[in-house]
Every structure is written in C-alpha cells, then in structure tokens.
Design a protein around this motif. Structure first.
Motif, PDB file in Angstrom:
ATOM      1  N   VAL A 445       0.833  -1.212   0.000  1.00  0.00           N
ATOM      2  CA  VAL A 445       0.000   0.000   0.000  1.00  0.00           C
ATOM      3  C   VAL A 445       0.867   1.261   0.000  1.00  0.00           C
ATOM      4  CG1 VAL A 445      -1.953  -1.164   1.091  1.00  0.00           C
ATOM      5  CG2 VAL A 445      -0.259   0.025   2.534  1.00  0.00           C
ATOM      6  N   GLY A 446       2.169   1.067  -0.247  1.00  0.00           N
ATOM      7  CA  GLY A 446       3.046   2.208  -0.434  1.00  0.00           C
ATOM      8  C   GLY A 446       3.774   2.690   0.795  1.00  0.00           C
ATOM      9  N   LEU A 447       3.792   1.899   1.873  1.00  0.00           N
ATOM     10  CA  LEU A 447       4.519   2.292   3.074  1.00  0.00           C
ATOM     11  C   LEU A 447       5.911   1.667   3.067  1.00  0.00           C
ATOM     12  CD1 LEU A 447       1.668   1.909   5.709  1.00  0.00           C
ATOM     13  CD2 LEU A 447       2.618   4.046   4.814  1.00  0.00           C
ATOM     14  N   ASN A 448       6.900   2.480   3.292  1.00  0.00           N
ATOM     15  CA  ASN A 448       8.291   2.033   3.253  1.00  0.00           C
ATOM     16  C   ASN A 448       8.685   1.467   4.617  1.00  0.00           C
ATOM     17  OD1 ASN A 448      10.952   1.577   2.699  1.00  0.00           O
ATOM     18  ND2 ASN A 448      11.469   3.685   2.196  1.00  0.00           N
ATOM     19  N   VAL A 449       8.391   0.181   4.801  1.00  0.00           N
ATOM     20  CA  VAL A 449       8.622  -0.504   6.069  1.00  0.00           C
ATOM     21  C   VAL A 449       9.752  -1.503   5.903  1.00  0.00           C
ATOM     22  CG1 VAL A 449       7.570  -1.857   7.919  1.00  0.00           C
ATOM     23  CG2 VAL A 449       6.154  -0.301   6.565  1.00  0.00           C
ATOM     24  N   SER A 450      10.624  -1.599   6.900  1.00  0.00           N
ATOM     25  CA  SER A 450      11.701  -2.587   6.876  1.00  0.00           C
ATOM     26  C   SER A 450      12.005  -3.041   8.297  1.00  0.00           C
ATOM     27  CB  SER A 450      12.960  -2.004   6.237  1.00  0.00           C
ATOM     28  OG  SER A 450      13.399  -0.861   6.952  1.00  0.00           O
ATOM     29  N   LEU A 451      12.690  -4.175   8.418  1.00  0.00           N
ATOM     30  CA  LEU A 451      13.076  -4.667   9.743  1.00  0.00           C
ATOM     31  C   LEU A 451      14.056  -3.704  10.387  1.00  0.00           C
ATOM     32  CD1 LEU A 451      13.631  -8.521   9.312  1.00  0.00           C
ATOM     33  CD2 LEU A 451      11.865  -7.399  10.673  1.00  0.00           C
ATOM     34  N   ASN A 452      13.811  -3.369  11.635  1.00  0.00           N
ATOM     35  CA  ASN A 452      14.690  -2.475  12.370  1.00  0.00           C
ATOM     36  C   ASN A 452      16.071  -3.112  12.507  1.00  0.00           C
ATOM     37  OD1 ASN A 452      15.707  -0.447  13.982  1.00  0.00           O
ATOM     38  ND2 ASN A 452      14.633  -1.108  15.836  1.00  0.00           N
ATOM     39  N   GLY A 453      17.070  -2.477  11.962  1.00  0.00           N
ATOM     40  CA  GLY A 453      18.416  -3.022  12.013  1.00  0.00           C
ATOM     41  C   GLY A 453      18.660  -4.129  11.026  1.00  0.00           C
ATOM     42  N   GLY A 454      17.664  -4.453  10.223  1.00  0.00           N
ATOM     43  CA  GLY A 454      17.833  -5.461   9.179  1.00  0.00           C
ATOM     44  C   GLY A 454      17.605  -6.886   9.611  1.00  0.00           C
ATOM     45  N   SER A 455      17.238  -7.114  10.873  1.00  0.00           N
ATOM     46  CA  SER A 455      17.051  -8.499  11.309  1.00  0.00           C
ATOM     47  C   SER A 455      16.086  -8.555  12.487  1.00  0.00           C
ATOM     48  CB  SER A 455      18.390  -9.121  11.727  1.00  0.00           C
ATOM     49  OG  SER A 455      18.942  -8.422  12.826  1.00  0.00           O
ATOM     50  N   LEU A 456      15.600  -9.771  12.768  1.00  0.00           N
ATOM     51  CA  LEU A 456      14.767  -9.993  13.943  1.00  0.00           C
ATOM     52  C   LEU A 456      15.613  -9.921  15.205  1.00  0.00           C
ATOM     53  CD1 LEU A 456      12.670 -13.039  12.665  1.00  0.00           C
ATOM     54  CD2 LEU A 456      12.029 -10.632  12.630  1.00  0.00           C
ATOM     55  N   LYS A 457      14.953  -9.721  16.341  1.00  0.00           N
ATOM     56  CA  LYS A 457      15.658  -9.590  17.621  1.00  0.00           C
ATOM     57  C   LYS A 457      15.461 -10.841  18.476  1.00  0.00           C
ATOM     58  CE  LYS A 457      16.649  -5.122  16.994  1.00  0.00           C
ATOM     59  NZ  LYS A 457      15.963  -4.902  15.709  1.00  0.00           N
ATOM     60  N   GLU A 458      16.521 -11.202  19.175  1.00  0.00           N
ATOM     61  CA  GLU A 458      16.416 -12.259  20.179  1.00  0.00           C
ATOM     62  C   GLU A 458      15.473 -11.782  21.283  1.00  0.00           C
ATOM     63  OE1 GLU A 458      17.236 -13.716  24.098  1.00  0.00           O
ATOM     64  OE2 GLU A 458      18.088 -11.807  23.387  1.00  0.00           O
ATOM     65  N   PHE A 459      14.791 -12.716  21.935  1.00  0.00           N
ATOM     66  CA  PHE A 459      13.714 -12.424  22.885  1.00  0.00           C
ATOM     67  C   PHE A 459      14.090 -11.360  23.915  1.00  0.00           C
ATOM     68  CE2 PHE A 459      11.355 -13.346  26.819  1.00  0.00           C
ATOM     69  CZ  PHE A 459      10.056 -13.369  26.359  1.00  0.00           C
ATOM     70  N   ASN A 460      15.202 -11.570  24.626  1.00  0.00           N
ATOM     71  CA  ASN A 460      15.572 -10.634  25.680  1.00  0.00           C
ATOM     72  C   ASN A 460      15.911  -9.263  25.124  1.00  0.00           C
ATOM     73  OD1 ASN A 460      15.635 -12.203  28.332  1.00  0.00           O
ATOM     74  ND2 ASN A 460      16.843 -13.530  27.020  1.00  0.00           N
ATOM     75  N   LEU A 461      16.639  -9.222  24.011  1.00  0.00           N
ATOM     76  CA  LEU A 461      16.985  -7.947  23.396  1.00  0.00           C
ATOM     77  C   LEU A 461      15.731  -7.218  22.935  1.00  0.00           C
ATOM     78  CD1 LEU A 461      18.961  -5.869  22.267  1.00  0.00           C
ATOM     79  CD2 LEU A 461      19.157  -7.282  20.190  1.00  0.00           C
ATOM     80  N   PHE A 462      14.815  -7.961  22.333  1.00  0.00           N
ATOM     81  CA  PHE A 462      13.575  -7.360  21.844  1.00  0.00           C
ATOM     82  C   PHE A 462      12.846  -6.636  22.973  1.00  0.00           C
ATOM     83  CE2 PHE A 462       8.973  -7.611  21.360  1.00  0.00           C
ATOM     84  CZ  PHE A 462       8.769  -7.075  20.097  1.00  0.00           C
ATOM     85  N   TYR A 463      12.633  -7.329  24.097  1.00  0.00           N
ATOM     86  CA  TYR A 463      11.875  -6.710  25.179  1.00  0.00           C
ATOM     87  C   TYR A 463      12.666  -5.647  25.924  1.00  0.00           C
ATOM     88  CZ  TYR A 463       7.439  -8.787  24.547  1.00  0.00           C
ATOM     89  OH  TYR A 463       6.218  -9.105  24.017  1.00  0.00           O
ATOM     90  N   ASP A 464      13.987  -5.769  25.949  1.00  0.00           N
ATOM     91  CA  ASP A 464      14.783  -4.678  26.511  1.00  0.00           C
ATOM     92  C   ASP A 464      14.553  -3.397  25.714  1.00  0.00           C
ATOM     93  OD1 ASP A 464      15.902  -6.073  28.597  1.00  0.00           O
ATOM     94  OD2 ASP A 464      17.724  -6.621  27.505  1.00  0.00           O
ATOM     95  N   MET A 465      14.531  -3.525  24.391  1.00  0.00           N
ATOM     96  CA  MET A 465      14.361  -2.348  23.531  1.00  0.00           C
ATOM     97  C   MET A 465      12.941  -1.801  23.611  1.00  0.00           C
ATOM     98  SD  MET A 465      16.631  -3.488  20.213  1.00  0.00           S
ATOM     99  CE  MET A 465      16.418  -1.907  19.365  1.00  0.00           C
ATOM    100  N   VAL A 466      11.956  -2.688  23.648  1.00  0.00           N
ATOM    101  CA  VAL A 466      10.565  -2.238  23.721  1.00  0.00           C
ATOM    102  C   VAL A 466      10.285  -1.582  25.064  1.00  0.00           C
ATOM    103  CG1 VAL A 466       8.158  -3.017  23.787  1.00  0.00           C
ATOM    104  CG2 VAL A 466       9.706  -3.915  22.040  1.00  0.00           C
TER     105      VAL A 466
END
Length: 585
Positions: A445-466
């Motif tokens: 639909v025209g939105l320029n979306v990409s993975l933050n940092g180019g990759s998925l996050k490991e569980f602990n890192l993901f929630y630390d950042m969120v």
C-alpha cells in the motif's frame, strides 16, 4: 524488576490487574496458550474408556527447560507452573467459566467490612503429612509482603490492610490478618473490588517447612529447589534440574488418592513433538502449531483445542515511559494520526497470517479482549479491520501520505520521506517469513517498512528495547497472556509501565476505573463498561490486534479423563487414568 525475561511468561498475575503475562513472545507458534475448546463457551474432555483403574505413569512434555522455582509464591513462568499444577492446589480455583470457585477452602465476602473469611476444608495435608492450617495462608501473605521477598507476587497481597507497612519495613506483621482458628483466616482489605477474588493470592505456604529459612534465601533454598512440598495430588520424588521432574501420587490427597501411580514432567525438543507423540514417548503436551496438521492425523492421540486467554498484536510506539513520574508520555508524533494506524490495520492480511503461520489455530480479534472472556464486545459493536488494501490506500491518501517523488513509497503529509522500522522476535522457523509477510502487506500500500536493524531480535533484546522505548523501535509485534478477569489495569492505563505503546487517553483511564467501581459488582454493568472501553480502543487503535490463538493439547489415547479449559491443561489430574494400568484398584 530486571530479571531473566522468562518471568514474562506468567507475570501479570503478579500485577494487581489479575492479568498474567503468559506469553509476551510473538514468536514460536503464535503463542499457543490456554484457550477454549472447538466451540466457543465449551471445554473438551476425553471420553473415558471403561472404568478407571489405578496404576501406571504418564509423561507430560514441555518444550523448554524449567527454572525449578517450585513454590507458587516465587515461580515466574509456565515452565514451573505446569509442574506446580500437579503439586499444589489453591484455596480458590478458577472454573471453566473463568470465575472463582472454592477449592481447598470456602470463602465469605463481607463487602461492608471489606473482609474475606476463608474456611479451610477438613482433612487436607501437606505432602509431609502435616495438616494445612490457616497459619499457612497467613504465612504466605507475610512472606510475600516481607521487605526481603524476591518473588513477583506482592501486587497480589498489597490490597490487604497492613501489607504496605510490612512491605516497607515499618511493621513486623500484617495487621489485616486474623487467624481465627486452625482452619479459619479472616483477611481485611484496604479496598474491595469486583475482581478481588481473582487478584488476591490464594496459595498457602507450608509454615512448618519454611520456618527458619530467611525470606531473602527462600527462593534458592533446598526446600523450594530440591525437595518442594505441596497439597496437590502428586508429590516430587526426583528432580533433574531443567530436564525432568518425577512425581508420585500422594496417597492422602484430600480429594481422594489419584489413579495414576505417577507423572513424569519431561523437557523435550519441540521439533520432535510429532514423533514423540506417535511413539508414545510423550503422553500429553501442548503442541507446536507448525506440527498441528501432522499430529492431528496420528491415530494414537486425541486433541483438545482451547480458546486462549491471550492475544497477539502489533503495537505503535506513541511515546515513552517517564520513570521519574511513573507515567506514560504520548509524545512521539510519527503515529499520532489515527487514520495512519487504521490504514496499516486494513493493509494487513491477518487471516492469511493465521492460516499460513499458525495452521488457522486462532480467531481474529478487533480489541484487546479474547473471545473466551465474558466481557468481550460483540463483533457488531466493533469496527472490523478486514483485509482491504484499497481502503488502506484511500485512508493514507486522505491523511496526506502520498507518493510525491514516484518511487513507489509514500511521503509524509509534509512531503518528507516516511519510513517505518518494524521489530519482531526470532526463535522459530515461522518468525522470519511471518515478519516479511507483514512488511510486504504494508509495502503493497506504499509504506516504506523494513526490519529495524535489518534483522529480527532475540527475545531478551527485543523486550529490553521495547521496554526502554529505544528510539529505533517504532512498530513492534508481541503477544500478551491474560488471567481470567478482564480488568485491563496493568496494560492500558496511562500510569501502567506495561502499556508499551505508551498510549495516554483520559476516557480509557476513566472507563478502566469504572470497571472496578462499586457499581461494577453487578457483572452486567461491568461488562457494559468494558464494551465501551473496547469500542474506544478499537477506534483509536494504539495497537493492531491480530488474533487470540487456540492452544492445542495432544493426549495419547491410553490417557483417560483429561479435562482442559482456557486456564489450564490440567484440570483434576487426580482423576486421570490409563487403560494399560499395571494394577487393578
């Protein structure tokens, strides 16, 4: 509260909300959690073959190492919870209808006096033969309110009069506790709310067994880690840390001697689930959704499908957490436009995601209330964000997000480049393709979306950042598990840390508070309040709500009387029996 993130698995039982953070992972197999059976409002139960006979052992499979905090007052995750379900009963349980029901005690509520009186039933013993007493329940409250307590349950006792003073060290004991007799405990509360019985801690601790152990050392003591005791149908015989717990039946169990001779709680490789079930090496387990199609074809197992008390979502970072003032501040301008958020919802093929990555095991939702909840709004009362790319494009156009330079991606209303970082967790074979599927929907639909940092996050890192509101986190995928009561406190108020979108809305706060008012003791009134709250969230859309998953439990056909519900896979395990039992009763 910085601990290993495994506490996220059950933790919102920890908050006064009565929510339990059962699966904050958006990974795995779409957070397959306790849900309801194939037909909404019902539970499934195995059809017994013949008459029950005593004997035999079954193996319960789990797909991650367990911590071994085998005391209800300290456990943090589903890994230990499943073991404790065999070992320990509460004074008050949660029924199939998700409402409180007396278990080891009857209870009486005096609304005017703000007291709850527990009357413990006769003949209940700990696994070491000592009787269960009112002192054991009072002791549990004293431990959890103690300044040196290291567990996550204080929010479940802080409503007791005097608990705060005990907690901050200004009082030696909790003033609101009165042990009337060996079997009667009176608990005085600072306030009584409609969901108090769902939130108040109801698991006693064996005072005689723990006395002499400093509260600060209790969680790591041998009494908890190596030789725990409870009042449940099975007692611990052997522990191989992180791998195996062997339980044997408790002959003097208060509801009658269990049929099974024992239960082995075994940690297994999730990728081998189909083969383990087919070969009879595992008798019962929650199955990975990715193996559902294979497992349902097995001739030697039966499946139990339960509608979950959780849901998955995609959140927008609307602001940040002000730690000093302990409030959310909605100051991120990027996603303040409601039409942008709604357009991103219409752009997602949520049913396609559910079918492709979770074998269709779930139900689309439009608000943060799982379908199994008695407080859920009817679909007709909520906007249905069905997959509609053209509607998404029209909303984006109307909001001023248009492709100015002709590169295929939309600029913001000021004509500046508009990019979106998307965060999700790694950890399973579906994580990457699912994330790319979501991104492609938005790009379509025209939105320029990409993975933050180019990759998925490991569980602990993901929630630390969120949790820390890392500036690079803009849109993120997660999942919550909830307890039986529908109170949104803990996740959705403007002063709730777990409100990860950092959504601040005065009307929402007012409705949440009204849901705990004196008028809300009338359940119909309370439901009306929560329906209005769901309509508000559905319109404002601080999160895109994906689905409430369905948990699927597989049980070997030899195992009889299995009863599951949206709260647990282990209802009355003392009534389980096997057709090939070694001994006749």
């Amino acid at each position: 509260m910085k601990q290993n993130k495994s506490w996220l698995l059950l933790m919102l039982m920890v908050l006064a909300v009565g929510l339990f953070l059962a699966a904050c992972s958006s990974d795995g197999e779409e957070a397959v959690e306790p849900e309801e059976g194939g037909v909404e409002g019902e539970t499934e139960e195995a059809v017994a073959v013949g008459d029950p006979v005593a004997g035999g052992t079954v193996t319960y499979g789990y797909t991650a190492p367990f911590q071994g905090l085998l005391e209800r007052g300290f456990y943090e995750g589903e890994d230990d919870d499943l073991i404790l379900n065999f070992m320990m009963d509460p004074l008050v349980a949660t029924g199939d209808d998700l409402l409180p029901v007396p278990e080891m005690a009857e209870y009486e509520i005096d609304e005017e006096a703000k007291t709850i009186t527990f009357s413990i039933k006769d003949g209940i013993e700990w696994h070491d033969g000592e009787p269960l007493t009112a002192e054991d329940m009072a002791f549990a409250y004293e431990v959890i309110a103690h300044p040196d307590y290291t567990g996550p349950r204080y929010a479940n006792v802080e409503m007791i009069e005097g608990a705060a003073e005990k907690h901050d060290g200004t009082a030696e004991t909790i003033s609101g506790l009165e042990v009337v007799s060996d079997q009667i405990l009176k608990v005085k509360l600072t306030e009584l709310q409609p969901n108090t019985m769902s939130n108040l801690w109801v698991y006693p601790m064996p005072k005689h067994y723990y006395e002499g152990i400093p509260v600060a050392e209790l969680a790591e003591s041998d009494a908890v880690r190596k030789a725990p005791i409870g009042t449940g149908p099975f007692k611990v015989a052997n522990i191989v840390p992180g791998e195996l717990v062997e339980l044997e039946r408790f002959e003097d169990y208060w509801q009658g001697t269990p049929y099974l001779e024992g239960v082995n709680y075994q940690v297994v490789d999730a990728s081998l689930a189909t083969g383990l079930l087919e070969n009879g090496e595992i008798d019962i387990m929650a199955i990975p959704a990715s193996q559902y199609e294979e497992i349902k074809e097995l001739e030697n197992v039966q499946l139990f499908e339960e509608a979950s008390l959780g849901y998955s979502y995609i959140g927008f970072k609307l602001g940040h957490w002000d730690a000093e003032n302990e409030v959310n501040v909605m100051d991120n301008p990027k996603f303040q436009d409601k039409q942008l958020r709604q357009a991103m919802a219409y752009a997602l093929d949520r049913q396609g995601m559910l079918d492709a990555f979770s074998s269709g095991l779930g139900e689309l939702i439009e608000a943060p209330m799982p379908p199994v909840s008695w407080a859920k709004a009817d679909d007709a009362e909520l906007t249905q964000y069905t997959y509609d790319p053209e509607k998404a494009k029209a909303l984006l156009d109307e909001a001023g997000y248009v492709d100015v330079d002709g590169d295929g991606f939309r600029e913001d209303p000021n004509g500046d480049p508009f990019t979106i970082n998307f965060d999700a967790m790694s950890g399973s074979e579906i994580a990457e393709p699912r994330a790319q599927y979501i991104i492609q929907n938005w790009q379509d639909v025209g939105l320029n979306v990409s993975l933050n940092g180019g990759s998925l996050k490991e569980f602990n890192l993901f929630y630390d950042m969120v949790e820390s509101d890392d500036p690079s986190v803009e849109v993120f995928m997660g999942a919550w598990g909830l307890a039986s009561d529908p109170d949104p406190t803990g996740l959705w108020k403007s002063d709730d840390f777990w409100n990860f979108p950092r959504w601040v809305n005065e009307e929402s706060d007012a409705l949440i508070e009204e849901g705990l008012s004196a008028e809300a003791f009338d359940q119909e009134y309370r439901k009306e309040v929560y329906v209005e709250w769901q309509k508000l969230v559905n319109e404002e859309l601080p999160n895109i709500f994906l689905n409430a998953p369905v948990d699927v439990y597989a049980a070997n056909e030899r195992l009889q009387n299995v009863h599951t519900n949206s709260f647990t896979s282990q209802v009355d395990p003392h009534l389980w029996w096997v057709t090939d039992a070694a001994e006749a009763e």
